[in-house]
Design a protein around this motif. Structure first.
Motif, mmCIF file in Angstrom:
data_model
loop_
_atom_site.group_PDB
_atom_site.id
_atom_site.type_symbol
_atom_site.label_atom_id
_atom_site.label_comp_id
_atom_site.label_asym_id
_atom_site.label_seq_id
_atom_site.Cartn_x
_atom_site.Cartn_y
_atom_site.Cartn_z
ATOM 1 N N TYR A 84 0.674 -1.258 -0.202
ATOM 2 C CA TYR A 84 0.065 0.012 -0.013
ATOM 3 C C TYR A 84 0.753 0.987 -0.014
ATOM 4 O O TYR A 84 1.970 1.192 0.485
ATOM 5 N N GLY A 85 0.455 2.209 -0.367
ATOM 6 C CA GLY A 85 0.948 3.702 -0.503
ATOM 7 C C GLY A 85 0.923 4.228 0.872
ATOM 8 O O GLY A 85 0.020 3.771 1.606
ATOM 9 N N GLY A 86 1.919 5.102 1.430
ATOM 10 C CA GLY A 86 1.812 5.592 2.866
ATOM 11 C C GLY A 86 1.492 7.076 2.927
ATOM 12 O O GLY A 86 1.802 7.667 3.986
ATOM 13 N N LEU A 87 0.787 7.554 2.100
ATOM 14 C CA LEU A 87 0.373 9.062 1.841
ATOM 15 C C LEU A 87 -0.235 9.566 3.274
ATOM 16 O O LEU A 87 0.384 10.257 3.785
ATOM 17 N N PHE A 88 -1.222 8.820 3.401
ATOM 18 C CA PHE A 88 -2.048 9.074 4.844
ATOM 19 C C PHE A 88 -1.221 8.802 6.040
ATOM 20 O O PHE A 88 -1.066 9.592 6.917
ATOM 21 N N ASP A 89 -0.648 7.639 6.022
ATOM 22 C CA ASP A 89 0.255 7.224 7.249
ATOM 23 C C ASP A 89 1.166 8.119 7.610
ATOM 24 O O ASP A 89 1.669 8.059 8.781
ATOM 25 N N LEU A 90 1.894 8.389 6.408
ATOM 26 C CA LEU A 90 3.232 9.268 6.555
ATOM 27 C C LEU A 90 2.764 10.877 7.342
ATOM 28 O O LEU A 90 3.607 11.271 8.003
ATOM 29 N N ILE A 91 1.646 11.453 6.842
ATOM 30 C CA ILE A 91 1.056 12.384 7.130
ATOM 31 C C ILE A 91 0.704 12.269 8.688
ATOM 32 O O ILE A 91 1.061 13.113 9.651
ATOM 33 N N ALA A 92 -0.001 11.260 8.951
ATOM 34 C CA ALA A 92 -0.230 10.769 10.290
ATOM 35 C C ALA A 92 0.594 10.779 11.367
ATOM 36 O O ALA A 92 0.570 11.410 12.331
ATOM 37 N N ALA A 93 1.789 9.900 11.036
ATOM 38 C CA ALA A 93 3.059 9.802 11.708
ATOM 39 C C ALA A 93 3.733 11.062 11.822
ATOM 40 O O ALA A 93 4.116 11.396 13.040
#
Length: 586
Positions: A84-93
């Motif tokens: 999966y891409g990490g766009l959301f999780d990168l921003i969240a973390a």
């Protein structure tokens, strides 16, 4: 004349529509303000979903890869999330240390923000295709669709992807509307950003590329311009470069090496593991579901008013096409042919965004579960089509008879208000809502997926925490067993609780009804319910661990024998029989 609207000319209906445009824009702004207020007031109400702990860890590992100078590659081997891409999780973390909110509340607020951006994209698309009225109706329909408006807070992979996809669809539609001319750079760059964000979340962003390719191919045929694709290629390359940059930054595994992107496509086309899902009353392995799983779930999850809009849209489109073909000169003349081609190109991307994913799901029959969660990105285009149908039908009926138009509008409003009342009663579990094709949510309960995220464990945990606060604190923390991910309950229980794995070791068992934990033992302590349906429960097992000394009567029955041994009822072994059994109060 477009395929889903009517040329109203100077009729009273058309004058009414023109006069209502500023009012519709004002109403749209009011709806967005109300949705924003709803998000800010309620984002703390939603529980933690099953996937969030590992998703957040994935975001942290991606950050570690960047911080280590691209040497710490744990993110590329973490479970299956590297697919999966990490766009959301990168921003969240990345922002979590700086946001003054608990971690999962921050994630839910961020996810709802993505959902809000998706609502704006839906409004822009519907407004472009059907005017301000259609945009307003589309936003209202989607916001009050349980699987979107209620899922915005917890479906942190699915809703952001749906938002990116609807913006991709908007820019593809805008590009189609400018053909055969080269699209403006604003459209080109917007398309690149939207498609890049889609790939930065899921490999399913390939659907957007397919819609674009099919649209250009259809334009080449309809406009009889064999060099169209060649003229568009320089600007499409720029859009592709922008998309590739965003994808590489947010999903680095996909380009290390670039063939990994195709590995991800292959992995999801054959993705399967040992899991069963509830479908029409049967618990089936996910690789043995019927090919109609996805469209059937879509049909029963859409609100009734949206279904009315889809039927109305079909009727309006057929009538418009028949009217066009019967018009004088409809079968001849370059102007008429060009107008029909332009109209078809305008609406083609919307049709592709609905039919292609459904067709892929039916024809390839991939392993699926959780209803339409993996195809949630189909909801915005379906809702836009329904909004076009409602507005088009109202205009057509109003043109012929004001009473007919008013009756249709009242019927649609009644269905909308009914759906809104259902979501109000289900809050904050709106995403479990079903329509009346299966008897509503109550009729679907036990037959189709319910609270598959176990989000109701938040409310169950808070009920347990507040309940024991009225009791004398024990010498040691309460032991709880959670029939889901421990963090889904422990995040709300506080320091007086600790998790244990085995049920028999627990003082309390917390379970959601959708994960096969109905057989949890113990006395009922608390139940989370909506509309008479049990979502989660807390079971009290403390009596199992409490030694109870029961006096055993002597043989003559005159009184207790003080020398007789006591019986410990700790829940283990076989229960004693005869006069030694004592009943304990709950």
């Amino acid at each position: 004349m477009s395929l889903v609207s009517f040329d109203l000319g100077a009729t009273p209906s058309s004058r009414l529509v023109r006069r209502s445009l500023p009012l519709a824009r004002l109403a749209s702004l009011a709806v967005f303000a109300a949705v924003a207020a709803f998000i800010l007031l309620t984002f703390r109400d939603y529980g933690i979903s099953n996937d969030e702990p590992v998703q957040h860890t994935y975001g942290q590992l991606l950050l570690a890869w960047y911080a280590s100078g691209f040497t710490d590659d744990r993110a590329f081997h973490y479970i299956n999330l590297y697919l999966y891409g990490g766009l959301f999780d990168l921003i969240a973390a990345g922002f979590a240390p700086y946001v003054p909110l608990p971690l999962y509340e921050w994630r839910h607020l961020l996810s709802a923000g993505f959902g809000f951006v998706g609502l704006i994209g839906t409004w822009r698309l519907a407004t472009r295709l059907g005017g301000e009225g259609a945009g307003l109706v589309a936003v209202l329909l989607l916001a009050f669709t349980g699987m979107y408006g209620g899922a915005m807070f917890t479906h942190t992979k699915d809703v952001p992807f749906a938002a990116a996809m609807v913006w991709s669809l908007y820019f593809i539609t805008a590009l189609a509307g400018e053909l055969p001319a080269r699209p403006r750079w604003r459209i080109v760059l917007g398309l690149g950003v939207a498609v890049g964000c889609a790939f930065g979340l899921r490999v399913g962003g390939v659907f957007a590329v397919l819609y674009l390719a099919l649209t250009i191919g259809a334009a080449t045929a309809l406009l009889r311009d064999g060099r169209l694709a060649w003229r568009l290629m320089p600007r499409l390359r720029v859009a592709g470069l922008v998309a590739l940059t965003i994808m590489a930054a947010t999903w680095p595994w996909s380009v290390l090496p670039p063939t990994n992107l195709f590995k991800a496509m292959g992995a999801f086309s054959h993705f399967s593991f040992d899991l069963k899902t509830l479908f029409n009353g049967q618990l089936l392995p996910i690789d043995q579901l019927p090919p109609t799983y996805m469209p059937e779930y879509l049909l029963i999850k859409l609100p009734e008013v949206t279904l009315l809009g889809l039927l109305a849209g079909l009727a309006v489109a057929v009538l418009a096409l028949v009217t066009h073909l019967r018009a004088p000169g409809a079968k001849a003349g370059p102007f008429s042919r060009g107008r029909l081609a332009a109209s078809m190109l305008t609406y083609l991307p919307l049709g592709l965004a609905i039919l292609v994913p459904i067709g892929v799901a039916v024809l390839t029959d991939p392993p699926l579960y959780n209803g339409i969660r993996h195809f949630l990105f189909v909801l915005p285009p379906v809702t836009v089509l329904a909004a076009l149908g409602l507005v088009g039908a109202w205009r057509a009926l109003h043109r012929r008879a004001r009473l007919a138009g008013a009756s249709f509008a009242l019927a649609a409003l009644g269905l909308f208000l009914f759906n809104a009342s259902v979501l109000w009663r289900l809050h904050p579990y709106e995403y479990v809502a079903y329509n009346q094709l299966v008897g509503g949510t109550a009729g679907a309960w036990g037959r189709f997926e319910g609270d598959y995220w176990s989000a109701s464990l938040r409310e169950a945990a808070l009920a347990l925490r507040h309940g024991v606060e009225r009791e004398t604190p024990p010498a040691h923390p309460y032991k709880v067993s959670v029939c889901a991910e421990d963090v889904q309950a422990l995040a709300y229980l506080g320091p007086r609780f600790e998790a244990v794995e085995e049920w028999e070791d627990a003082d309390f068992i917390l379970s959601a009804r959708d994960v096969g934990c109905d057989a949890a033992p113990g006395l009922p302590y608390a139940t989370v319910s909506r509309m008479g349906l049990a979502f989660a429960s807390v079971r009290d097992q403390r009596l199992r661990h409490m030694p109870v000394e029961v006096p055993v009567p002597d043989g003559d029955g005159d009184g207790p024998d003080l020398d007789a041994p006591s019986v410990s009822q700790n829940g283990g072994g076989s229960p004693p029989t005869g006069p030694q059994v004592a009943k304990a109060k709950p």
